[in-house]
Design a protein around this motif. Structure first.
Motif, PDB file in Angstrom:
ATOM      1  N   MET A 199     -16.829  -0.544  12.326  1.00  0.00           N
ATOM      2  CA  MET A 199     -15.445  -0.155  12.046  1.00  0.00           C
ATOM      3  C   MET A 199     -14.612  -1.425  11.920  1.00  0.00           C
ATOM      4  N   ILE A 200     -13.993  -1.611  10.759  1.00  0.00           N
ATOM      5  CA  ILE A 200     -13.166  -2.797  10.526  1.00  0.00           C
ATOM      6  C   ILE A 200     -11.724  -2.347  10.308  1.00  0.00           C
ATOM      7  N   LEU A 201     -10.866  -2.699  11.246  1.00  0.00           N
ATOM      8  CA  LEU A 201      -9.440  -2.429  11.097  1.00  0.00           C
ATOM      9  C   LEU A 201      -8.783  -3.656  10.482  1.00  0.00           C
ATOM     10  N   VAL A 202      -8.204  -3.487   9.298  1.00  0.00           N
ATOM     11  CA  VAL A 202      -7.521  -4.567   8.593  1.00  0.00           C
ATOM     12  C   VAL A 202      -6.026  -4.287   8.705  1.00  0.00           C
ATOM     13  N   VAL A 203      -5.340  -5.046   9.560  1.00  0.00           N
ATOM     14  CA  VAL A 203      -3.986  -4.680   9.987  1.00  0.00           C
ATOM     15  C   VAL A 203      -2.950  -5.668   9.455  1.00  0.00           C
ATOM     16  N   ASP A 204      -1.969  -5.139   8.778  1.00  0.00           N
ATOM     17  CA  ASP A 204      -0.838  -5.902   8.251  1.00  0.00           C
ATOM     18  C   ASP A 204       0.095  -6.266   9.411  1.00  0.00           C
ATOM     19  N   VAL A 205       0.309  -7.562   9.638  1.00  0.00           N
ATOM     20  CA  VAL A 205       1.211  -7.996  10.709  1.00  0.00           C
ATOM     21  C   VAL A 205       2.411  -8.742  10.134  1.00  0.00           C
ATOM     22  N   SER A 206       2.764  -8.426   8.895  1.00  0.00           N
ATOM     23  CA  SER A 206       3.951  -9.031   8.296  1.00  0.00           C
ATOM     24  C   SER A 206       5.204  -8.449   8.954  1.00  0.00           C
ATOM     25  N   GLY A 207       6.366  -8.982   8.610  1.00  0.00           N
ATOM     26  CA  GLY A 207       7.611  -8.526   9.209  1.00  0.00           C
ATOM     27  C   GLY A 207       7.805  -7.026   9.082  1.00  0.00           C
ATOM     28  N   SER A 208       8.430  -6.411  10.090  1.00  0.00           N
ATOM     29  CA  SER A 208       8.751  -4.975  10.154  1.00  0.00           C
ATOM     30  C   SER A 208       7.532  -4.090  10.380  1.00  0.00           C
ATOM     31  N   MET A 209       6.399  -4.681  10.777  1.00  0.00           N
ATOM     32  CA  MET A 209       5.190  -3.892  11.037  1.00  0.00           C
ATOM     33  C   MET A 209       4.927  -3.736  12.541  1.00  0.00           C
ATOM     34  N   GLU A 210       5.943  -3.986  13.382  1.00  0.00           N
ATOM     35  CA  GLU A 210       5.712  -4.041  14.827  1.00  0.00           C
ATOM     36  C   GLU A 210       5.120  -2.759  15.390  1.00  0.00           C
ATOM     37  N   SER A 211       5.752  -1.620  15.116  1.00  0.00           N
ATOM     38  CA  SER A 211       5.282  -0.359  15.704  1.00  0.00           C
ATOM     39  C   SER A 211       3.867  -0.035  15.265  1.00  0.00           C
ATOM     40  N   SER A 212       3.588  -0.187  13.977  1.00  0.00           N
ATOM     41  CA  SER A 212       2.250   0.105  13.468  1.00  0.00           C
ATOM     42  C   SER A 212       1.211  -0.834  14.064  1.00  0.00           C
ATOM     43  N   SER A 230      -1.025  -0.746   6.607  1.00  0.00           N
ATOM     44  CA  SER A 230      -0.080  -1.598   5.881  1.00  0.00           C
ATOM     45  C   SER A 230       1.031  -0.753   5.266  1.00  0.00           C
ATOM     46  N   ASP A 231       2.112  -1.441   4.861  1.00  0.00           N
ATOM     47  CA  ASP A 231       3.132  -0.774   4.049  1.00  0.00           C
ATOM     48  C   ASP A 231       2.823  -0.925   2.557  1.00  0.00           C
ATOM     49  N   PHE A 232       1.727  -1.639   2.259  1.00  0.00           N
ATOM     50  CA  PHE A 232       1.211  -1.812   0.893  1.00  0.00           C
ATOM     51  C   PHE A 232       2.213  -2.471  -0.056  1.00  0.00           C
ATOM     52  N   LEU A 246     -10.165   3.661   3.892  1.00  0.00           N
ATOM     53  CA  LEU A 246      -9.017   4.526   4.150  1.00  0.00           C
ATOM     54  C   LEU A 246      -7.776   3.662   4.309  1.00  0.00           C
ATOM     55  N   GLY A 247      -6.708   4.013   3.596  1.00  0.00           N
ATOM     56  CA  GLY A 247      -5.439   3.312   3.738  1.00  0.00           C
ATOM     57  C   GLY A 247      -4.509   4.091   4.654  1.00  0.00           C
ATOM     58  N   CYS A 248      -4.005   3.435   5.688  1.00  0.00           N
ATOM     59  CA  CYS A 248      -3.098   4.076   6.657  1.00  0.00           C
ATOM     60  C   CYS A 248      -1.692   3.515   6.452  1.00  0.00           C
ATOM     61  N   ALA A 249      -0.792   4.346   5.964  1.00  0.00           N
ATOM     62  CA  ALA A 249       0.569   3.899   5.680  1.00  0.00           C
ATOM     63  C   ALA A 249       1.308   3.550   6.962  1.00  0.00           C
ATOM     64  N   ALA A 250       2.143   2.526   6.890  1.00  0.00           N
ATOM     65  CA  ALA A 250       2.946   2.117   8.037  1.00  0.00           C
ATOM     66  C   ALA A 250       3.918   3.233   8.417  1.00  0.00           C
ATOM     67  N   LEU A 251       4.163   3.369   9.725  1.00  0.00           N
ATOM     68  CA  LEU A 251       5.107   4.355  10.240  1.00  0.00           C
ATOM     69  C   LEU A 251       6.280   3.624  10.872  1.00  0.00           C
ATOM     70  N   ASP A 252       7.496   4.113  10.620  1.00  0.00           N
ATOM     71  CA  ASP A 252       8.668   3.480  11.228  1.00  0.00           C
ATOM     72  C   ASP A 252       8.900   4.047  12.620  1.00  0.00           C
ATOM     73  N   ASP A 253      10.049   3.689  13.230  1.00  0.00           N
ATOM     74  CA  ASP A 253      10.321   4.098  14.608  1.00  0.00           C
ATOM     75  C   ASP A 253      10.400   5.600  14.780  1.00  0.00           C
ATOM     76  N   ALA A 255       0.200   2.285  -3.627  1.00  0.00           N
ATOM     77  CA  ALA A 255      -0.713   3.227  -2.986  1.00  0.00           C
ATOM     78  C   ALA A 255      -1.408   4.108  -4.014  1.00  0.00           C
ATOM     79  N   SER A 256      -0.680   4.552  -5.025  1.00  0.00           N
ATOM     80  CA  SER A 256      -1.293   5.405  -6.055  1.00  0.00           C
ATOM     81  C   SER A 256      -2.366   4.646  -6.831  1.00  0.00           C
ATOM     82  N   GLN A 257      -2.156   3.343  -7.046  1.00  0.00           N
ATOM     83  CA  GLN A 257      -3.173   2.536  -7.730  1.00  0.00           C
ATOM     84  C   GLN A 257      -4.408   2.348  -6.849  1.00  0.00           C
ATOM     85  N   LEU A 258      -4.187   2.221  -5.535  1.00  0.00           N
ATOM     86  CA  LEU A 258      -5.320   2.100  -4.615  1.00  0.00           C
ATOM     87  C   LEU A 258      -6.120   3.392  -4.570  1.00  0.00           C
ATOM     88  N   VAL A 259      -5.416   4.516  -4.608  1.00  0.00           N
ATOM     89  CA  VAL A 259      -6.108   5.809  -4.627  1.00  0.00           C
ATOM     90  C   VAL A 259      -6.979   5.914  -5.877  1.00  0.00           C
TER      91      VAL A 259
END
Length: 321
Positions: A161-174, A250-252, A276-283, A294-298
């Motif tokens: 299992m490889i979790l590839v996690v976006d840690v750019s700005g505004s990704m804190e909660s995710s 990621s927020d992609f 599997l792409g997991c969209a970022a969730l806000d607060d 995201a549609s292009q990734l799909v």
């Protein structure tokens, strides 16, 4: 701050005091952090995220004072999350039934598989003395014509299992949710779990994956978004594509050429990896991501959805079983 916290306790009690101090931290009062009692505060992802934001710029001496608070928040949130995720992961590491002899007899499955052979037991022809050689009336006998065995558990992990996690700005909660989820998945014996953080650079934090506190203190939020680089690194970790799960959180909002991202995605999909792409969730728990990318990734073969940690665990469970 010390006098203020003492007045809060005197007027409203320790419970309200911790709530007010936590709110003060959320509004930028970093000095309120050290006044919070780790044993009395109510754990929440928002508070943990805020503490981590402030901890990132503190010297080691002040950071050491915050570690008990961070540990308490991480431990409680991990325990609550594990309680919700455990049912979705139950059975992943259980040896699968087999018709081939080799492991121990699976009595429960053997009985179910041979119910058609059930018949009343024949009465004994013994003497019927007090030694009790007779058969109890109404007793049923099952003839195990099709025994079911347990396969021997493998020493090596079956799936990666490889979790590839976006840690750019505004990704804190995710990022917080991803780290907590990764630590729980790392406890599943049949999974080899990796944690790859990326912004404009890629950092492999797999060695910290079993320690969510160390993982969260190691992650540095900020920078741009280069998903293609994260996927390229993930490709280097793949050994058996058909037994590899890759989840991108990621927020992609890809900062590099989208063509490069799509090329990396197609290469992984064509090799047989499960993406599997997991969209970022806000607060508020609302999905926040680039629907265009995201549609292009799909279209390239990576499903994208707004998933809670529980839904991600269910996806893992369905693939691995």
């Amino acid at each position: 701050m010390r006098e203020w916290s003492e007045e809060l306790t005197a007027l409203f009690g320790p419970g309200i005091r911790e709530e007010v101090l936590a709110a003060a931290v959320a509004h930028g009062r970093g000095d309120a952090l050290e006044a919070i009692d780790p044993g009395a505060v109510r754990p929440s992802v928002d508070l943990l995220r805020t503490v981590l934001e402030h901890a990132g710029g503190l010297p080691e001496a002040r950071l050491a004072a915050l570690r008990p608070l961070v540990r308490r928040l991480v431990d409680e949130l991990s325990r609550e999350l594990a309680t919700r995720l455990r049912p979705a992961l139950t059975g992943i590491s259980v040896p699968r039934p087999s018709r081939r002899p080799g492991g121990g007899l699976d009595l429960h499955r053997t009985i179910r598989a041979n119910l058609a052979t059930a018949r009343p037991a024949a009465p004994s022809t013994g003497s019927g003395t007090a030694t009790g050689t007779g058969t109890e009336p109404g007793r049923m006998v099952i003839v195990p014509e099709r025994p079911v065995f347990r396969t021997r558990a493998k020493q090596a992990s079956d799936w990666r299992m490889i979790l590839v996690v976006d840690v750019s700005g505004s990704m804190e909660s995710s990022t917080v949710w991803a780290a907590l989820t990764a630590s729980i998945l790392a406890g599943v014996p049949s999974l080899s779990t990796h944690f790859v953080a990326f912004s404009t650079e890629v950092v492999d934090l797999t060695e910290r994956v079993t320690d969510p506190l160390g993982l969260l203190l190691e992650v540095r939020i900020g920078g741009g978004t280069h998903i293609a680089a994260g996927l390229k690194y993930a490709r280097e970790l793949v050994t058996v594509p058909s037994r590899t799960l890759i989840a991108v959180v990621s927020d992609f909002e890809e900062g590099g050429p989208v063509g490069g991202l799509l090329a990396q995605t197609r290469a992984l999909v064509d090799s047989g990896c499960h993406l599997l792409g997991c969209a970022a969730l806000d607060d508020t728990g609302t999905a926040r991501y680039s629907k265009a990318i995201a549609s292009q990734l799909v279209a390239a073969g990576m499903p994208v959805a707004a998933l809670s940690p529980l839904e991600l665990a269910r996806w893992v469970g369905e693939k691995v079983r």
